[in-house]
Design a protein around this motif. Sequence first.
Motif, PDB file in Angstrom:
ATOM      1  N   PRO A  24       0.822  -1.217   0.000  1.00 39.54           N
ATOM      2  CA  PRO A  24       0.000   0.000   0.000  1.00 39.54           C
ATOM      3  C   PRO A  24       0.853   1.263   0.000  1.00 39.54           C
ATOM      4  O   PRO A  24       0.341   2.348  -0.209  1.00 39.54           O
ATOM      5  CB  PRO A  24      -0.807  -0.129   1.292  1.00 39.54           C
ATOM      6  N   LEU A  25       2.139   1.124   0.266  1.00 42.61           N
ATOM      7  CA  LEU A  25       3.062   2.255   0.254  1.00 42.61           C
ATOM      8  C   LEU A  25       4.172   1.931  -0.750  1.00 42.61           C
ATOM      9  O   LEU A  25       5.266   1.512  -0.371  1.00 42.61           O
ATOM     10  CB  LEU A  25       3.636   2.504   1.638  1.00 42.61           C
ATOM     11  N   PRO A  26       3.910   2.120  -2.042  1.00 49.37           N
ATOM     12  CA  PRO A  26       4.853   1.648  -3.067  1.00 49.37           C
ATOM     13  C   PRO A  26       6.186   2.375  -3.079  1.00 49.37           C
ATOM     14  O   PRO A  26       7.129   1.894  -3.702  1.00 49.37           O
ATOM     15  CB  PRO A  26       4.092   1.876  -4.377  1.00 49.37           C
ATOM     16  N   ASN A  27       6.274   3.514  -2.391  1.00 46.78           N
ATOM     17  CA  ASN A  27       7.555   4.221  -2.356  1.00 46.78           C
ATOM     18  C   ASN A  27       8.200   4.156  -0.971  1.00 46.78           C
ATOM     19  O   ASN A  27       9.080   4.944  -0.647  1.00 46.78           O
ATOM     20  CB  ASN A  27       7.388   5.683  -2.780  1.00 46.78           C
ATOM     21  N   SER A  28       7.764   3.197  -0.174  1.00 48.73           N
ATOM     22  CA  SER A  28       8.393   2.986   1.131  1.00 48.73           C
ATOM     23  C   SER A  28       9.681   2.192   0.936  1.00 48.73           C
ATOM     24  O   SER A  28       9.886   1.529  -0.089  1.00 48.73           O
ATOM     25  CB  SER A  28       7.444   2.225   2.059  1.00 48.73           C
ATOM     26  N   LEU A  29      10.547   2.224   1.935  1.00 49.97           N
ATOM     27  CA  LEU A  29      11.817   1.501   1.826  1.00 49.97           C
ATOM     28  C   LEU A  29      11.644  -0.008   1.651  1.00 49.97           C
ATOM     29  O   LEU A  29      12.353  -0.611   0.830  1.00 49.97           O
ATOM     30  CB  LEU A  29      12.700   1.799   3.048  1.00 49.97           C
ATOM     31  N   ASP A 112       2.689   7.732  -7.317  1.00 49.79           N
ATOM     32  CA  ASP A 112       3.079   6.772  -6.286  1.00 49.79           C
ATOM     33  C   ASP A 112       4.323   7.225  -5.539  1.00 49.79           C
ATOM     34  O   ASP A 112       4.587   6.746  -4.432  1.00 49.79           O
ATOM     35  CB  ASP A 112       3.337   5.403  -6.910  1.00 49.79           C
ATOM     36  N   LEU A 113       5.095   8.134  -6.127  1.00 48.02           N
ATOM     37  CA  LEU A 113       6.283   8.642  -5.437  1.00 48.02           C
ATOM     38  C   LEU A 113       5.918   9.400  -4.167  1.00 48.02           C
ATOM     39  O   LEU A 113       6.739   9.514  -3.251  1.00 48.02           O
ATOM     40  CB  LEU A 113       7.088   9.552  -6.373  1.00 48.02           C
ATOM     41  N   VAL A 114       4.709   9.916  -4.101  1.00 51.46           N
ATOM     42  CA  VAL A 114       4.267  10.624  -2.887  1.00 51.46           C
ATOM     43  C   VAL A 114       3.929   9.634  -1.778  1.00 51.46           C
ATOM     44  O   VAL A 114       3.957   9.989  -0.595  1.00 51.46           O
ATOM     45  CB  VAL A 114       3.049  11.516  -3.208  1.00 51.46           C
ATOM     46  N   ILE A 119      -1.284   8.610   3.376  1.00 46.76           N
ATOM     47  CA  ILE A 119      -1.691   9.984   3.083  1.00 46.76           C
ATOM     48  C   ILE A 119      -2.863  10.370   3.977  1.00 46.76           C
ATOM     49  O   ILE A 119      -3.899   9.699   4.000  1.00 46.76           O
ATOM     50  CB  ILE A 119      -2.083  10.138   1.606  1.00 46.76           C
ATOM     51  N   ARG A 120      -2.700  11.460   4.708  1.00 43.86           N
ATOM     52  CA  ARG A 120      -3.778  12.029   5.523  1.00 43.86           C
ATOM     53  C   ARG A 120      -3.830  13.510   5.172  1.00 43.86           C
ATOM     54  O   ARG A 120      -3.111  14.321   5.764  1.00 43.86           O
ATOM     55  CB  ARG A 120      -3.492  11.836   7.013  1.00 43.86           C
TER      56      ARG A 120
END
Length: 275
Positions: A24-29, A112-114, A119-120
């Motif tokens: 769900p967080l494609p730009n996470s580490l 997706d980079l964001v 996101i809130r």
Amino acid sequence: MPSSAAVRPDGPEPLNVPAPMPSPLPNSLPALEERAAAGRFGWKGPVFMLFARLVLALLAQALVAGLFALRGHPSPWEASAPWFTVYGTLIDIGCLVALWRLTRREGLGLFDLVRTHPIRPGADVLLGLGYLVVYLLVGGVGGAAIGFLIYGAPPAAPMGGLPLWGALYSVLVWPVLWGFTEQLLYNGYALPRLEVLSRRAWVPIALVVFFWTVQHVTLPLRFDAQFMLYRALSPLPAVGLMVVLFLRQRRLLPLIVAHMLVDALSALSGFLAQG
């Protein structure tokens, strides 16, 4: 009696194992680690993007200078310099197209980079306003101090002298595109990928801070050693702050909000000061 069921020559039916769900967080580490291990990105993309804005800034200013030359201006390069908050959109478009192509290779969309954190919108905007205050203090005071060291007095802002439509564009449109693109490129794309590839914290920090700061020499480029030194060093406190804030909280949207607002205020104050 033989069974009427057909026997598969290649053995039993494979189990229907569900495909892994995308992060769900494609730009996470963790997601980046997976894609790097799968060979979805390497050094080429992040390093290319570190150079992109500097090169595109030179090309954009050369294009505008060429237009002034065609109109017979005696100093076309100098005449093009105040327009960097307008032709800067060409730089942003070039960078966004390059980022779009690079993220497609990873199976991502540009936005997706964001998604480095959940996101809130309300909380992110409020945090962005808090970042703005810190940004103005650190960036404003630090940049002014560097200006005093180089010039011995507060230097004039490299903005102003545009017609009304150019000034309005510089205050209302340029900051939105500029803040979004810079944060997406440096903190959203280059920094986390260099972290994963280098396995050393200081490598991405040094590379991103250096290139993000030095790009300002070409915004605008004036062949004046003192001005170039000022443009190379004065953004350092603000750039360092943005990188540190991102690394501490991994929240990109608040940084985008703060960056847009500080650029709008900088453009507005610059144009009001020069009339």
